[in-house]
Design an enzyme around this catalytic site. Structure first.
Site, mmCIF file in Angstrom:
data_model
loop_
_atom_site.group_PDB
_atom_site.id
_atom_site.type_symbol
_atom_site.label_atom_id
_atom_site.label_comp_id
_atom_site.label_asym_id
_atom_site.label_seq_id
_atom_site.Cartn_x
_atom_site.Cartn_y
_atom_site.Cartn_z
ATOM 1 N N HIS A 156 0.825 -1.209 0.000
ATOM 2 C CA HIS A 156 0.000 0.000 0.000
ATOM 3 C C HIS A 156 0.861 1.261 0.000
ATOM 4 O O HIS A 156 0.484 2.294 0.557
ATOM 5 C CB HIS A 156 -0.989 -0.004 1.173
ATOM 6 N N THR A 157 2.009 1.147 -0.601
ATOM 7 C CA THR A 157 2.901 2.304 -0.762
ATOM 8 C C THR A 157 2.912 2.797 -2.201
ATOM 9 O O THR A 157 3.247 3.950 -2.453
ATOM 10 C CB THR A 157 4.347 1.946 -0.354
ATOM 11 N N ALA A 190 -6.586 -14.281 -5.424
ATOM 12 C CA ALA A 190 -5.740 -14.741 -4.316
ATOM 13 C C ALA A 190 -4.677 -13.708 -3.960
ATOM 14 O O ALA A 190 -3.774 -13.979 -3.177
ATOM 15 C CB ALA A 190 -5.088 -16.068 -4.672
ATOM 16 N N GLY A 191 -4.768 -12.519 -4.559
ATOM 17 C CA GLY A 191 -3.792 -11.472 -4.244
ATOM 18 C C GLY A 191 -2.459 -11.692 -4.926
ATOM 19 O O GLY A 191 -1.438 -11.128 -4.514
ATOM 20 N N ASP A 220 1.814 -4.005 -9.643
ATOM 21 C CA ASP A 220 1.544 -5.338 -10.194
ATOM 22 C C ASP A 220 1.871 -5.410 -11.678
ATOM 23 O O ASP A 220 2.524 -6.341 -12.147
ATOM 24 C CB ASP A 220 0.068 -5.712 -9.988
HETATM 25 C C1 GLA Z 1 -2.987 -4.337 -5.059
HETATM 26 C C2 GLA Z 1 -2.764 -3.234 -6.097
HETATM 27 C C3 GLA Z 1 -1.332 -2.701 -6.042
HETATM 28 C C4 GLA Z 1 -0.918 -2.349 -4.610
HETATM 29 C C5 GLA Z 1 -1.270 -3.488 -3.649
HETATM 30 C C6 GLA Z 1 -1.021 -3.111 -2.218
HETATM 31 O O1 GLA Z 1 -2.228 -5.458 -5.417
HETATM 32 O O2 GLA Z 1 -3.026 -3.714 -7.390
HETATM 33 O O3 GLA Z 1 -1.201 -1.596 -6.893
HETATM 34 O O4 GLA Z 1 -1.509 -1.153 -4.209
HETATM 35 O O5 GLA Z 1 -2.622 -3.893 -3.775
HETATM 36 O O6 GLA Z 1 0.324 -2.920 -2.001
#
Ligand code: GLA
Length: 387
Positions: free
Chosen positions: A33-34, A121-122, A170
């Site tokens: 979250h940066t 799933a992140g 990402d």
């Molecule tokens: C998701 C978003 C990224 C980032 C992360 C948290 O994966 O797609 O851009 O903000 O959350 O770090």
């Protein structure tokens, strides 16, 4: 699906041999979250990827399908929707829309999308689809764009077409990841540097198998809270453009001027940025124990200050403690479910995976999925139809 099988099934569908491109999912070692605060992140691409087979059509249509979800979508390239409709094909259509907005004429195309990256799933399954599809269309139309531009384009698609206000992390690492390395990225300047991950560790990804419904709304709310923090702090420090520009001292100085919740959000971001810098130093020095400590701190901060963890993620993080070969770990990605990332000695990785599965299942009654990963390379053309 292996590239060979994908080519064969595509040929049965369209009667021609396609080109095949791939783009990986990712984990984030530290810096959560940066990215949308103009800060620092340290992700790595992983071996799970999305593959897209593509061929040209004579007409002006975009046909999209997957072997994983029934159904086929067709769009008129000259009348593409302006916004996503809530279907998985949005991630494909969105990049076509943004490529066209950027002045690239597109041919009609058939696209077959297969994802190994587990959805929701992140691990950035959406970025992997976006990057793979954009690269597939570029390959077909002979569009040459630098990888950094491709990443920005895919982020724009997600921001404007899907409506998720994600940062650049990402898409960037899916485009530019390098085998054996983490990617240290300055999300403001987009300058980056590779930091080798020692051969003797594996990144063990543990999937809680849950994704909480409110994740998207909470993500956008966190962004607003950070912006609110910047607005307040700018009264004293007019040069501040994002939380990236705020020091720990400046923040502490104005604790009383900032609503408590906003303060906690800001504190997470400011301290997490510092952890990324320190983490880069420790990783370069091969200090895995030291790096693992920072991962634990990051998890606690995401749990207590930023409040994007959940019971399942906390349990998975706790379940790793004391297991053989464990250096450290934390939740990875946006949060509210998804995966933890654990740095584990390679020789212990299998055993670690079995034991953490048992612990998690005993506590939660859910069987987790465990992926033993190494840092992988970024998006590429795997197979050219001309070959
Ligand atoms: C998701 C978003 C990224 C980032 C992360 C948290 O994966 O797609 O851009 O903000 O959350 O770090």
């Amino acid at each position: 699906m292996e590239p060979g099988e994908l080519v064969q099934r595509f040929a049965e569908w369209c009667g021609v041999r396609p080109s095949v491109v791939s783009a990986p999912g990712r984990v984030n070692l530290i810096g959560e979250h940066t990215d949308y605060n103009d800060g620092f992140v340290m992700p790595s691409a992983i071996g799970l990827c999305t593959r897209v087979a593509v061929s040209a059509r004579e007409d002006r249509r975009l046909a999209i399908r997957s072997g994983q979800i029934p159904g086929e979508f067709e769009f008129d390239l000259d009348h593409l929707p302006a916004r996503g409709m809530g279907d998985w094909c949005d991630y494909v259509v969105g990049v076509a829309v943004v490529l066209r907005q950027n002045g690239h004429a597109l041919k009609g195309a058939n696209l077959w999308v297969e994802s190994e990256v587990p959805i929701g799933a992140g691990l950035s399954s959406s970025a992997a689809i976006e990057v793979a599809c954009a690269l597939a269309l570029m390959e077909l139309d002979g569009i040459a764009l630098p990888m950094v531009e491709l990443a920005r384009l895919c982020q724009r698609s997600e921001n404007t077409f899907i409506g998720a206000r994600v940062g650049i992390m990402d898409q960037f690492v899916s485009c530019l990841g390098k085998a054996g390395n983490a990617l240290l990225l300055d999300c403001r300047s987009l300058e980056f540097e590779f930091i080798p991950i020692p051969d003797r560790v594996r990144m063990v990804v543990c999937n809680t198998m849950v994704k909480h419904q409110h994740a998207g709304g909470e993500y956008n709310r966190r962004r607003e809270e950070c912006e609110e923090g910047v607005k307040i702090l700018a009264r004293w420090y007019p040069e501040i453009r994002a939380l990236r520009d705020v020091s720990g001292d400046q923040l502490a100085e104005h604790e009383k001027d900032i609503p408590e919740k906003i303060f906690r959000r800001c504190r997470h971001v400011v301290e997490e940025n510092a952890r990324v810098q320190e983490g880069a130093r420790r990783l370069r020095a091969g200090d895995l124990n030291g790096f693992g400590e920072l991962m634990r701190e990051s998890h606690r901060s995401l749990r207590d200050l930023y409040e994007v963890s959940c019971r399942e993620l906390d349990l998975m993080a706790e379940a790793a403690e004391g297991l053989p070969g464990y250096y450290g770990g934390r939740m990875t990605g946006g949060g509210f479910g998804g995966c933890t990332l654990n740095l584990v000695e390679a020789t212990s990785a299998e055993e670690f995976g079995e034991l953490i599965s048992m612990r998690y299942q005993a506590a939660m009654g859910i069987e987790p999925a465990v992926y033993i990963c190494s840092a992988a390379g970024g998006a590429r053309v795997e197979h050219d139809r001309a070959e």
